[in-house]
Scaffold this motif. Sequence first.
Motif, PDB file in Angstrom:
ATOM      1  N   ALA A  90       0.949  -1.253   0.026  1.00 28.43           N
ATOM      2  CA  ALA A  90       0.068  -0.120   0.003  1.00 28.43           C
ATOM      3  C   ALA A  90       0.781   1.324  -0.008  1.00 28.43           C
ATOM      4  O   ALA A  90       0.402   2.309  -0.355  1.00 28.43           O
ATOM      5  N   ASP A  91       2.255   1.066   0.111  1.00 30.41           N
ATOM      6  CA  ASP A  91       3.019   2.237   0.358  1.00 30.41           C
ATOM      7  C   ASP A  91       3.643   2.555  -1.437  1.00 30.41           C
ATOM      8  O   ASP A  91       4.392   1.728  -1.918  1.00 30.41           O
ATOM      9  N   PRO A  92       3.178   3.689  -1.868  1.00 29.75           N
ATOM     10  CA  PRO A  92       3.327   4.080  -3.043  1.00 29.75           C
ATOM     11  C   PRO A  92       4.949   3.850  -3.289  1.00 29.75           C
ATOM     12  O   PRO A  92       5.543   4.036  -4.828  1.00 29.75           O
ATOM     13  N   SER A  93       5.762   4.503  -2.450  1.00 28.26           N
ATOM     14  CA  SER A  93       7.005   4.838  -2.483  1.00 28.26           C
ATOM     15  C   SER A  93       8.105   3.479  -2.621  1.00 28.26           C
ATOM     16  O   SER A  93       9.032   3.587  -3.318  1.00 28.26           O
ATOM     17  N   GLY A  94       7.358   2.207  -2.394  1.00 22.83           N
ATOM     18  CA  GLY A  94       8.125   1.176  -2.515  1.00 22.83           C
ATOM     19  C   GLY A  94       9.031   0.795  -1.393  1.00 22.83           C
ATOM     20  O   GLY A  94       9.671  -0.260  -1.177  1.00 22.83           O
ATOM     21  N   HIS A  95       9.254   1.572  -0.543  1.00 29.10           N
ATOM     22  CA  HIS A  95      10.034   1.432   0.815  1.00 29.10           C
ATOM     23  C   HIS A  95       9.429   0.491   1.638  1.00 29.10           C
ATOM     24  O   HIS A  95      10.484  -0.509   2.050  1.00 29.10           O
ATOM     25  N   ALA A  96       8.274   0.368   1.816  1.00 28.35           N
ATOM     26  CA  ALA A  96       7.615  -0.788   2.667  1.00 28.35           C
ATOM     27  C   ALA A  96       7.610  -2.049   2.165  1.00 28.35           C
ATOM     28  O   ALA A  96       8.284  -3.045   2.727  1.00 28.35           O
ATOM     29  N   ALA A  97       7.283  -2.182   0.909  1.00 23.09           N
ATOM     30  CA  ALA A  97       7.502  -3.482   0.379  1.00 23.09           C
ATOM     31  C   ALA A  97       8.854  -3.967   0.288  1.00 23.09           C
ATOM     32  O   ALA A  97       9.282  -5.311   0.458  1.00 23.09           O
ATOM     33  N   LEU A  98       9.992  -3.296  -0.157  1.00 27.98           N
ATOM     34  CA  LEU A  98      11.311  -3.488   0.255  1.00 27.98           C
ATOM     35  C   LEU A  98      11.836  -3.858   1.393  1.00 27.98           C
ATOM     36  O   LEU A  98      12.365  -4.796   1.594  1.00 27.98           O
ATOM     37  N   ALA A  99      11.427  -3.295   2.447  1.00 24.94           N
ATOM     38  CA  ALA A  99      11.544  -3.491   4.009  1.00 24.94           C
ATOM     39  C   ALA A  99      11.039  -5.048   4.287  1.00 24.94           C
ATOM     40  O   ALA A  99      11.807  -5.777   4.757  1.00 24.94           O
ATOM     41  N   CYS A 100       9.780  -5.194   3.889  1.00 23.18           N
ATOM     42  CA  CYS A 100       9.061  -6.508   4.075  1.00 23.18           C
ATOM     43  C   CYS A 100       9.987  -7.576   3.416  1.00 23.18           C
ATOM     44  O   CYS A 100      10.280  -8.574   3.843  1.00 23.18           O
ATOM     45  N   GLN A 101      10.469  -7.327   2.205  1.00 21.83           N
ATOM     46  CA  GLN A 101      11.282  -8.440   1.446  1.00 21.83           C
ATOM     47  C   GLN A 101      12.304  -8.671   1.806  1.00 21.83           C
ATOM     48  O   GLN A 101      12.835  -9.975   2.110  1.00 21.83           O
ATOM     49  N   VAL A 102      13.299  -7.541   2.254  1.00 20.89           N
ATOM     50  CA  VAL A 102      14.480  -7.751   3.059  1.00 20.89           C
ATOM     51  C   VAL A 102      14.268  -8.719   4.412  1.00 20.89           C
ATOM     52  O   VAL A 102      15.084  -9.498   4.672  1.00 20.89           O
ATOM     53  N   ALA A 103      13.282  -8.059   5.106  1.00 23.34           N
ATOM     54  CA  ALA A 103      13.224  -9.035   6.206  1.00 23.34           C
ATOM     55  C   ALA A 103      12.748 -10.573   5.954  1.00 23.34           C
ATOM     56  O   ALA A 103      13.210 -11.266   6.703  1.00 23.34           O
ATOM     57  N   GLU A 104      11.864 -10.806   5.109  1.00 27.47           N
ATOM     58  CA  GLU A 104      11.718 -12.208   4.982  1.00 27.47           C
ATOM     59  C   GLU A 104      12.789 -13.039   4.329  1.00 27.47           C
ATOM     60  O   GLU A 104      12.898 -14.237   4.586  1.00 27.47           O
ATOM     61  N   ARG A 105      13.767 -12.258   3.538  1.00 35.73           N
ATOM     62  CA  ARG A 105      14.917 -13.075   3.126  1.00 35.73           C
ATOM     63  C   ARG A 105      16.114 -13.183   4.213  1.00 35.73           C
ATOM     64  O   ARG A 105      16.513 -14.315   4.216  1.00 35.73           O
ATOM     65  N   LEU A 106      16.095 -12.315   5.136  1.00 36.46           N
ATOM     66  CA  LEU A 106      16.786 -12.358   6.271  1.00 36.46           C
ATOM     67  C   LEU A 106      16.256 -13.526   7.026  1.00 36.46           C
ATOM     68  O   LEU A 106      17.146 -14.548   7.555  1.00 36.46           O
ATOM     69  N   LYS A 107      15.049 -13.784   7.473  1.00 36.50           N
ATOM     70  CA  LYS A 107      14.360 -14.689   8.302  1.00 36.50           C
ATOM     71  C   LYS A 107      14.761 -15.998   7.571  1.00 36.50           C
ATOM     72  O   LYS A 107      14.913 -17.033   8.360  1.00 36.50           O
ATOM     73  N   ALA A 108      14.633 -16.021   6.320  1.00 43.30           N
ATOM     74  CA  ALA A 108      14.793 -17.491   5.498  1.00 43.30           C
ATOM     75  C   ALA A 108      16.268 -17.869   5.959  1.00 43.30           C
ATOM     76  O   ALA A 108      16.739 -19.119   6.156  1.00 43.30           O
ATOM     77  N   ALA A 109      17.298 -16.941   5.886  1.00 44.04           N
ATOM     78  CA  ALA A 109      18.714 -17.301   6.179  1.00 44.04           C
ATOM     79  C   ALA A 109      18.694 -17.782   7.695  1.00 44.04           C
ATOM     80  O   ALA A 109      19.435 -18.710   7.862  1.00 44.04           O
ATOM     81  N   SER A 110      18.265 -16.981   8.287  1.00 39.55           N
ATOM     82  CA  SER A 110      18.335 -17.385   9.967  1.00 39.55           C
ATOM     83  C   SER A 110      17.651 -18.642  10.246  1.00 39.55           C
ATOM     84  O   SER A 110      18.174 -19.503  10.873  1.00 39.55           O
ATOM     85  N   ASP A 111      16.529 -18.892   9.554  1.00 40.92           N
ATOM     86  CA  ASP A 111      15.724 -20.366   9.808  1.00 40.92           C
ATOM     87  C   ASP A 111      16.750 -21.066   9.159  1.00 40.92           C
ATOM     88  O   ASP A 111      16.710 -22.637   9.586  1.00 40.92           O
ATOM     89  N   ALA A 112      17.362 -21.073   8.246  1.00 40.61           N
ATOM     90  CA  ALA A 112      18.382 -21.993   7.653  1.00 40.61           C
ATOM     91  C   ALA A 112      19.546 -22.199   8.116  1.00 40.61           C
ATOM     92  O   ALA A 112      20.487 -23.172   8.176  1.00 40.61           O
ATOM     93  N   GLY A 113      20.076 -21.353   9.552  1.00 41.04           N
ATOM     94  CA  GLY A 113      21.325 -21.722  10.172  1.00 41.04           C
ATOM     95  C   GLY A 113      22.098 -20.617  10.536  1.00 41.04           C
ATOM     96  O   GLY A 113      22.876 -20.595  11.414  1.00 41.04           O
TER      97      GLY A 113
END
Length: 257
Positions: free
Chosen positions: A57-80
Motif C-alpha cells: 500500500a506504500d506507493p514509494s516502494g520502501h515498505a515492500a522493500l523492507a518486508c522483502q528484506v526481512a523475509e529473506r533475512l528470516k529465511a537465512a536465519s531459519d536455515a542456520g
Amino acid sequence: MTTLLIADLHLHPEAPQITQGFFDYLERNTAEGTDLYLIGDIFDAWIGDDLMDLGAADPSGHAALACQVAERLKAASDAGMRLFLMHGNRDFLLGESFAQRAGATLLDEPERLDLGGEPTLVMHGDSLCTSDEAYMAFRAKARDPQWQAGVLAMPIPERLALASQLRQQSGEANSTKAADIMDVTPEEVVDVMQAHEVRRLIHGHTHRPAVHDLSLAGPQGDPVSAQRIVVGDWTRDQGWEVRIEDGEAPSLNRFSF
C-alpha cells in the motif's frame, strides 16, 4: 566457523540491482556456523518499523522493500545463519520489531566481540568522524530519544519526506567538505580502541575500503600493533565484505554481482 561483516548497502527501491545482489549474497553464504553482521546503513533510509505494516500500500516502494528484506533475512536465519544488525547513520531508527521479523539480533554500537579468537570492536564508523563538527551535532540530535520519538509520531508520508530532505541536505553539505573531514579522525580511532582494549577495529561508513595497520600503547606503554579494517560500500554491480575464518586473518574482499 565463518564470520562475515558487511555495511553500507544503502538498499533503496530505485536500486534493485543492489537488492538482488544482496539476496544472491545471502543465498551463497547461508549455512549453519556462519555469522553475518550487518553493521549499518543497510537501508538508504529507515523511517520506523511501522513502515512495514503498509506493505504494497506504500506507493514509494520502501515498505515492500523492507518486508522483502526481512523475509529473506528470516529465511537465512531459519536455515542456520546467525544474523546481527547495527545502526548506521541512515537507518538509526531500526528497531526490535524489524530485528525480530528478520530473525536477527540488534546490537549496540559500538560492540566489542570475539571474532575468530580476537577481541574486535565493531561499529558503523560515523562516530569516528569527529572533525566533521556539523555532522557530529546532527548525530547527537538524531540519537536523542526525544527527537526520535517526535519523528516516529509523525505520519509516515511526512517521515518519508523528512528522510528525503535529510538525504538531500547531506549530499549538498558533503559536496563542499574537504575529503579528510569526512574520514575518521586518527586520534579518535586510537582513543576508542584503547578505551575498549582491542587491537582490531572493523567499521564502515566512510566508503573507503582498506586495511590500516597502526600502533597503540600497550599496558606498559610499549607500542603494540593493531589493525583497522574498513568495509566498502555496495554499488549496482559489486559488494564488499570482511570475512573471518577460524584460525585465519580477516580478509577484505570485493566481489561482483
